[in-house]
Design a protein around this motif. Structure first.
Motif: not given
Length: 359
Positions: A140-148, A179-181, A183-186, A285-289
């Motif tokens: 979900h973080l990779l697709t920017s759908t975390s809901g956080v 950006n929360w998703d 940055n947390v991935l980093g 995608g996973y951090l790609w458009w």
């Protein structure tokens, strides 16, 4: 009299600042003659492109706020405009760099399975995550759908304004460019690998593919603790090193016989996983458009895109990589905010694609 004198002095100071800024802009916009390991096509025509049509694209490029651009066709430079050697803020293209690193570590077993949750990984923030937010998974973080929906570093005003209310969407059910998703991935990458993503990028990507301008001094973590405990990971990079990264992906992760990024991960990460209702051309995608509309989807195009007009467009069907840059580090940018919007960027790309001869 004194008031008039002060006004004149103030006006002179403004004029001097503008002139200095213009000088710097012109200096850094000149074509670079620095040596390079890139090979060049000797003739645009012989390479299968229409010189007059490319000149039309060049005129359009000159009319917008791009500061450099580069196209790689069949592994050689088709054209190079502006200073392609200057390392400037990559903005959100950084996220696609991280995607590559995650793919490398995932192949080696150094990155957690994508169904691991934030709770599994002991990820939290200030303010703390609630029970629902802790169920968000890596995918979900990779697709920017975390809901956080918490504040994050490097957020634009538009991102803050569009941020949904907390707990308004379940993890994995709603796309919001977050950006929360990212940055947390980093943070998760560094914790899981017990390494540093910048050093890994240099060792595992930049050096093996021969990036010419990349230096560790061009990277840094930006801490904005009043927003989040998770820093942004920022890169400065040149247009020609952007192009080299794009070429690596075009070659399905292989460089001079060595598999740098797993081929399977490239396919997986550059496939569309999250629908983006606000974008008529791309899904995520996973951090790609990932292009999902014609004519770009017909070419299997996918892109790394950053604020103000940064982009790496990978176009497998044409064996083409196109890079556009806007130098947001130049002095005048702080005054003018002269950027390239998505419509202009895509128009420039379309003009370039139109220059490909079909006969």
């Amino acid at each position: 009299m004194i008031l008039l004198f002060n006004k004149i002095i103030g006006l002179l100071i403004i004029i001097i600042v503008i002139l200095v800024g213009m000088f710097i802009y012109v200096y850094y916009s000149m074509e670079s003659d620095q040596s390079t390991t890139w090979e060049f096509h000797e003739s645009v025509h012989d390479a299968g492109w229409n010189p007059d049509a490319l000149e039309q694209a060049r005129r359009y490029y000159d009319s917008i706020n791009s500061t450099s651009a580069m196209a790689i066709y069949e592994g050689k430079v088709l054209f190079s405009w502006g200073d392609v050697t200057k390392s400037t803020n990559a903005h959100s293209v950084r996220k696609s760099f991280l995607s590559a690193l995650i793919g490398i570590e995932k192949e080696k077993g150094g990155f957690p399975p994508l169904d691991k949750s934030l709770e599994d990984l002991s990820i939290d923030d200030n303010p703390p995550l609630n029970p629902l937010e802790k169920q968000a998974e890596l995918q979900h973080l990779l697709t920017s759908t975390s809901g956080v929906y918490l504040p994050a570093g490097e957020e634009s005003w538009g991102m803050r304004r569009a941020r949904p209310n907390r707990s308004s969407h379940l993890p994995g059910h709603f796309y919001y460019y977050n950006n929360w998703d990212f940055n947390v991935l980093g943070t998760i990458y560094n914790q899981a690998t017990e390494s540093d993503l910048f050093e890994d990028f240099q060792r595992n990507i930049a050096e093996p593919i021969g990036m010419e301008d990349f230096q560790l001094s061009h990277t840094h973590y930006k801490y904005e603790n009043r927003r989040s405990t998770h820093p942004s990971y920022l890169f400065r990079m040149s247009a020609r090193d952007f192009a080299r990264f794009g070429q690596l992906y075009l070659q399905e992760g292989k460089w001079e016989g060595e598999q740098i990024v797993p081929k399977k991960w490239i396919k997986e990460s550059t496939s569309d996983h999250a629908e983006v209702p606000s974008n008529s051309l791309f899904d995520y995608g996973y951090l790609w458009w990932v292009a999902t509309e014609s004519p770009f989807s017909d070419l299997d195009m996918y892109s790394a895109v950053g604020r103000y007009g940064q982009s790496i467009d990978i176009i497998p069907e044409l064996d083409l990589v196109f890079v556009n840059r806007v130098d947001s580090n130049r002095l005048t940018f702080g005054i003018t905010r002269s950027s390239v919007n998505e419509l202009q960027r895509m128009q420039l790309l379309q003009l370039i694609l139109d220059a490909k001869r079909t006969e």
